[in-house]
Design a protein around this motif. Structure first.
Motif, mmCIF file in Angstrom:
data_model
loop_
_atom_site.group_PDB
_atom_site.id
_atom_site.type_symbol
_atom_site.label_atom_id
_atom_site.label_comp_id
_atom_site.label_asym_id
_atom_site.label_seq_id
_atom_site.Cartn_x
_atom_site.Cartn_y
_atom_site.Cartn_z
ATOM 1 N N TYR A 24 1.902 -0.167 9.792
ATOM 2 C CA TYR A 24 0.633 -0.890 9.827
ATOM 3 C C TYR A 24 -0.206 -0.566 8.593
ATOM 4 O O TYR A 24 -0.069 0.498 7.981
ATOM 5 C CB TYR A 24 -0.126 -0.542 11.110
ATOM 6 N N ASN A 145 2.359 -6.212 13.231
ATOM 7 C CA ASN A 145 2.480 -6.719 11.869
ATOM 8 C C ASN A 145 3.104 -8.104 11.953
ATOM 9 O O ASN A 145 4.222 -8.248 12.452
ATOM 10 C CB ASN A 145 3.357 -5.810 11.008
ATOM 11 N N THR A 251 -1.458 -7.081 9.266
ATOM 12 C CA THR A 251 -1.697 -6.280 10.464
ATOM 13 C C THR A 251 -2.818 -6.943 11.253
ATOM 14 O O THR A 251 -3.898 -7.172 10.716
ATOM 15 C CB THR A 251 -2.101 -4.839 10.103
#
Length: 260
Positions: A24, A145, A251
């Motif tokens: 992330y 993601n 993200t």
């Protein structure tokens, strides 16, 4: 040892490929930690996190590196074993349990996180379990993601998949999570949404290995048909994508505060 995950979401065969996935966006995790720290309702300065569906520890490691005290809950034995090996010297405790019945103590955590795992369980039950283990003023967060499908590399990859699987869908993981949280406004409120774009440098071989970590209904690598389909996808990717590239992801995270 008896498996405690449903076959539909059994990631045993995928676990070893998780290290090829991008983690992330760090700045997003930093912002979330600042939010939790400002709203922390007691229990000292250290943020206690229950990372649900921790997999091989990608998010757990990021949280531990930021001085959180992490309990990583993961039902899949293969993934948990990899995670335990990766986090031997970190402040992370591993628990063998499922997200909707974590076995964790009630009102014992400042933050409950679901890193790419909220979509693989009953989300209503997961929210109820998160509410149970959170302290007053605690937060729930679910994040993923997402591939940026407007990125040239991602667009080529997506078109390859669609050419072989015209009905390909990404499922719950790419949906807006606000509606399901709002359905449980008696549990969580003060919804916060954040997203951050980032680029991940990868070569074509590792990119294809990252795709092997994906669990979906379209290709099952344990079946001849699934392996053949994935081989066709891999062949096209190797011939249409560069050997090395920077690839764009986003993200995305939804957080909400426990209603006391």
């Amino acid at each position: 040892m008896k498996k405690i995950v449903e076959q539909n979401w059994d990631y045993t065969k995928h676990a070893k490929y998780y290290s090829y996935r991008p983690n992330y966006a760090p700045e997003s995790i930093d912002m979330l930690i600042n939010l939790i720290a400002k709203n922390k309702g007691g229990g000292g300065k250290v943020i206690r996190v229950a990372d649900i569906g921790a997999g091989t520890g990608n998010l757990s490691i990021m949280l531990s590196e930021r001085e959180c005290e992490v309990t990583a809950v993961e039902p899949n034995d293969a993934m948990r074993e990899i995670g335990m090996e990766r986090t031997k010297n970190q402040n992370i405790t591993w628990v063998r349990a499922i997200g909707i019945d974590s076995t964790l103590d009630s009102e014992n955590f400042d933050w409950v996180t679901f890193g790419s795992s909220f979509n693989v369980m009953d989300r209503s039950l997961a929210l109820k379990e998160a509410y149970r283990v959170l302290r007053k003023q605690g937060y729930f967060s679910c994040m993923w993601n997402h591939r940026d499908l407007n990125d040239p590399i991602q667009e080529i990859a997506q078109n390859i998949i669609l050419s072989l699987i015209p009905n390909y869908q990404t499922g719950t993981r790419r949906e807006d999570q606000r509606p399901i949280i709002e359905q449980h406004k008696h549990l969580f409120d003060n919804i916060i949404y954040l997203e951050q774009d980032f680029y991940f440098h990868q070569d074509i071989e590792n990119y294809i290995l990252a795709w092997k970590s994906v669990k979906n209904p379209y290709w099952d690598l344990d079946t001849p048909e699934g392996a053949e389909l994935f081989e066709k996808i891999s062949y096209q990717m190797k011939h249409q994508l560069p050997t090395e590239f920077d690839i764009k992801y986003t993200t995305r995270c939804w957080s909400a505060k426990k209603v006391n």
